[in-house]
Design a protein around this motif. Structure first.
Motif, mmCIF file in Angstrom:
data_model
loop_
_atom_site.group_PDB
_atom_site.id
_atom_site.type_symbol
_atom_site.label_atom_id
_atom_site.label_comp_id
_atom_site.label_asym_id
_atom_site.label_seq_id
_atom_site.Cartn_x
_atom_site.Cartn_y
_atom_site.Cartn_z
ATOM 1 N N ILE A 29 0.822 -1.214 0.000
ATOM 2 C CA ILE A 29 0.000 0.000 0.000
ATOM 3 C C ILE A 29 0.857 1.265 0.000
ATOM 4 O O ILE A 29 0.425 2.319 -0.469
ATOM 5 N N LEU A 30 2.105 1.178 0.481
ATOM 6 C CA LEU A 30 2.976 2.368 0.532
ATOM 7 C C LEU A 30 3.479 2.779 -0.852
ATOM 8 O O LEU A 30 4.031 3.865 -1.017
ATOM 9 N N SER A 31 3.291 1.906 -1.853
ATOM 10 C CA SER A 31 3.624 2.283 -3.233
ATOM 11 C C SER A 31 2.480 3.027 -3.897
ATOM 12 O O SER A 31 2.606 3.496 -5.022
ATOM 13 N N ASN A 32 1.355 3.119 -3.188
ATOM 14 C CA ASN A 32 0.158 3.745 -3.753
ATOM 15 C C ASN A 32 -0.008 5.177 -3.275
ATOM 16 O O ASN A 32 0.522 5.573 -2.243
ATOM 17 N N VAL A 33 -0.767 5.930 -4.061
ATOM 18 C CA VAL A 33 -1.171 7.278 -3.660
ATOM 19 C C VAL A 33 -2.657 7.220 -3.333
ATOM 20 O O VAL A 33 -3.443 6.583 -4.041
ATOM 21 N N LEU A 34 -3.022 7.857 -2.233
ATOM 22 C CA LEU A 34 -4.434 7.940 -1.832
ATOM 23 C C LEU A 34 -5.054 9.164 -2.516
ATOM 24 O O LEU A 34 -4.525 10.268 -2.417
ATOM 25 N N ILE A 35 -6.148 8.941 -3.224
ATOM 26 C CA ILE A 35 -6.859 10.035 -3.898
ATOM 27 C C ILE A 35 -8.226 10.194 -3.222
ATOM 28 O O ILE A 35 -8.984 9.233 -3.115
ATOM 29 N N GLY A 67 -9.866 6.392 -2.906
ATOM 30 C CA GLY A 67 -9.298 5.121 -3.354
ATOM 31 C C GLY A 67 -7.804 5.266 -3.537
ATOM 32 O O GLY A 67 -7.269 6.379 -3.497
ATOM 33 N N THR A 68 -7.094 4.162 -3.710
ATOM 34 C CA THR A 68 -5.644 4.226 -3.894
ATOM 35 C C THR A 68 -5.237 3.488 -5.167
ATOM 36 O O THR A 68 -5.835 2.466 -5.520
ATOM 37 N N HIS A 94 -12.049 -1.730 -6.446
ATOM 38 C CA HIS A 94 -10.911 -0.852 -6.146
ATOM 39 C C HIS A 94 -10.085 -0.476 -7.388
ATOM 40 O O HIS A 94 -9.074 0.195 -7.271
ATOM 41 N N TRP A 95 -10.517 -0.932 -8.568
ATOM 42 C CA TRP A 95 -9.816 -0.523 -9.781
ATOM 43 C C TRP A 95 -10.228 0.909 -10.127
ATOM 44 O O TRP A 95 -11.310 1.361 -9.770
ATOM 45 N N ALA A 96 -9.335 1.603 -10.838
ATOM 46 C CA ALA A 96 -9.631 2.970 -11.280
ATOM 47 C C ALA A 96 -9.747 2.987 -12.789
ATOM 48 O O ALA A 96 -8.864 2.486 -13.497
ATOM 49 N N SER A 97 -10.831 3.562 -13.260
ATOM 50 C CA SER A 97 -11.051 3.713 -14.697
ATOM 51 C C SER A 97 -10.632 5.133 -15.093
ATOM 52 O O SER A 97 -11.082 6.109 -14.489
ATOM 53 N N ILE A 98 -9.742 5.228 -16.094
ATOM 54 C CA ILE A 98 -9.210 6.541 -16.517
ATOM 55 C C ILE A 98 -9.623 6.793 -17.965
ATOM 56 O O ILE A 98 -9.344 5.982 -18.852
ATOM 57 N N THR A 99 -10.291 7.931 -18.192
ATOM 58 C CA THR A 99 -10.760 8.285 -19.531
ATOM 59 C C THR A 99 -10.194 9.650 -19.911
ATOM 60 O O THR A 99 -10.301 10.602 -19.138
ATOM 61 N N ALA A 100 -9.605 9.717 -21.098
ATOM 62 C CA ALA A 100 -9.097 11.000 -21.615
ATOM 63 C C ALA A 100 -9.171 10.937 -23.134
ATOM 64 O O ALA A 100 -8.474 10.111 -23.751
ATOM 65 N N GLY A 101 -10.002 11.786 -23.732
ATOM 66 C CA GLY A 101 -10.162 11.732 -25.191
ATOM 67 C C GLY A 101 -10.647 10.349 -25.590
ATOM 68 O O GLY A 101 -11.652 9.844 -25.087
ATOM 69 N N ARG A 102 -9.881 9.696 -26.478
ATOM 70 C CA ARG A 102 -10.266 8.354 -26.937
ATOM 71 C C ARG A 102 -9.606 7.254 -26.120
ATOM 72 O O ARG A 102 -9.761 6.067 -26.436
ATOM 73 N N SER A 103 -8.870 7.637 -25.113
ATOM 74 C CA SER A 103 -8.147 6.658 -24.285
ATOM 75 C C SER A 103 -9.039 6.124 -23.171
ATOM 76 O O SER A 103 -9.687 6.892 -22.464
ATOM 77 N N THR A 105 -8.676 3.344 -19.972
ATOM 78 C CA THR A 105 -7.693 2.529 -19.251
ATOM 79 C C THR A 105 -8.213 2.194 -17.868
ATOM 80 O O THR A 105 -8.964 2.971 -17.272
ATOM 81 N N ARG A 106 -7.805 1.035 -17.368
ATOM 82 C CA ARG A 106 -8.131 0.677 -15.983
ATOM 83 C C ARG A 106 -6.849 0.283 -15.258
ATOM 84 O O ARG A 106 -6.021 -0.445 -15.796
ATOM 85 N N ILE A 107 -6.681 0.798 -14.046
ATOM 86 C CA ILE A 107 -5.507 0.482 -13.218
ATOM 87 C C ILE A 107 -5.981 -0.215 -11.949
ATOM 88 O O ILE A 107 -6.939 0.245 -11.300
ATOM 89 N N ALA A 108 -5.289 -1.299 -11.585
ATOM 90 C CA ALA A 108 -5.652 -2.031 -10.372
ATOM 91 C C ALA A 108 -5.234 -1.231 -9.145
ATOM 92 O O ALA A 108 -4.076 -0.833 -9.008
ATOM 93 N N GLY A 109 -6.188 -0.979 -8.260
ATOM 94 C CA GLY A 109 -5.893 -0.248 -7.031
ATOM 95 C C GLY A 109 -6.005 -1.147 -5.814
ATOM 96 O O GLY A 109 -6.081 -2.374 -5.926
#
Length: 372
Positions: A29-35, A67-68, A94-103, A105-109
């Motif tokens: 968890i210390l490699s993560n950033v809390l948002i 979330g982190t 806990h995954w994060a979905s990231i949307t920008a323009g046509r991109s 992406t999902r990152i495992a949190g």
């Protein structure tokens, strides 16, 4: 949680967390950033349990929450996105979905529950000028010990009083002391603490990102932590424990021989001569004679070098051995054109100070001689 934020704002604040995030950790968890999305802002928090940082920036928050996600991966990815807005939505797993323009992406949190809580900042003790603090750090941090066994020397001593700010660092072979006068009303108490080296490096980054030359840091401390708040960014560090050496005894009081030199001349000469110094000891010999200073070094494997520079020196001939790197650290840290080398004899510590006009603060650098 769901919010939309400017890519530039997100990259800027995420970048500040990178020096704090634990890269090689046994606690994932210390490699993560809390948002955290609250009101009209998002708050980013990172910690390695010794040092923590909390930053924030404006955002359009559709749904509050927290979330982190891995801090390095998020920054590396967001940097590559086109300029514009980025929408981040945290999903049930806990995954994060990231949307920008046509991109897309999902990152495992990871669960927010396992992220450590940072202590709350107590009431402000002092208001410190950020740029002055950064300058003091740049003039002392190289003298901090790198030996892990010398725990109390692995940071700098910070002294705060209504009259002045003082910072001192030493590794036992040299000592850097810098003092700057405080303005009326900035400080109304005395405070003393040992600041870890890693926290000092992060403070310089906060100073670089501060608005304006006169930006201030709200400073506070409790039994275990120090707090530096610069704008919407808060740096929290554990204090080092233990007793710092009695530095005042190490500051020479009876130097009566002074050599004044042009900083760029003596620095360039030492840099060249040091190429032929022993790689481990970095030892060079400095010879003071009337009107000039001679520097030389020799090595059986590499050869020898000698340089002479003009100096305002009147006194007996002296030859003293010094670690070239120690001298260069000081010469690279000062902005003045002249430097004063103050001496007593061959066996006593030498002292370097900035010389010339317009010096408003006190900077003293004491270096022990070497046997050659």
């Amino acid at each position: 949680m769901e919010f939309t934020v400017s890519k530039a704002d997100l990259v800027r604040e995420l970048s500040l967390s990178q020096g704090v995030v634990e890269k090689k950790t046994t606690i994932p968890i210390l490699s993560n950033v809390l948002i955290e999305a609250v009101g009209e802002r998002i708050v980013l928090t990172a910690t390695d349990l010794e040092l923590g940082i909390r930053c924030s920036c404006p955002a359009r928050v559709k749904k509050e929450g927290s979330g982190t996600v891995p801090a390095r991966k998020l920054l590396d990815f967001v940097r590559l996105l086109p300029e514009g807005d980025v929408t981040i939505k945290f999903l049930e797993n806990h995954w994060a979905s990231i949307t920008a323009g046509r991109s897309r992406t999902r990152i495992a949190g990871m669960s927010r529950e396992s992220f450590p809580e940072l202590p709350q900042m107590p009431p402000k003790i002092a208001e410190l000028p950020v740029k002055v603090l950064a300058t003091m750090i740049s003039r002392t941090q190289f003298a901090i010990s790198t030996e892990e066994s010398r725990f109390t020397l692995s940071g700098a001593l910070l002294l705060i009083s209504p009259e002045a700010l003082t910072m001192v660092a030493t590794d036992g072979h040299r000592l850097a002391y810098v003092q700057a006068k405080t303005e009326a009303g900035q400080v109304d108490t005395n405070f003393r603490a040992l600041v870890p080296k890693k926290a000092m490096a992060e403070l310089v980054k906060l100073a670089d990102g501060a608005d304006g030359e006169n930006a201030k840091a709200n400073f506070s401390g409790d039994d275990n932590h120090l707090f530096f708040e610069v704008g919407h960014r808060l740096l929290i560090t554990r204090k080092l424990t233990g007793n710092f050496p009695d530095f005042e005894r190490a500051l020479p009081k009876d130097h009566n021989l002074i050599a004044k030199l042009q900083k760029d001349e003596i620095r360039a000469a030492i840099e060249r001569v040091a190429q032929f110094a022993d790689e481990r000891s970095r030892a060079i010999r400095v010879q003071f004679t009337n009107g000039e200073v001679k520097i030389f070094s020799s090595s059986v494997e590499m050869g020898e070098s000698e340089e002479t520079v003009n100096s305002e020196y009147q006194g007996p001939d002296l030859e003293i051995g010094f670690n070239a790197q120690y001298l260069l650290d000081f010469l690279r840290a000062i902005s003045q054109d002249q430097v004063a080398f103050e001496l007593k004899d061959q066996k006593s510590a030498g002292e370097l100070r900035p010389a010339g006009e317009g010096i408003t603060d006190q900077y003293r650098y004491v270096v022990m001689p070497m046997r050659i």
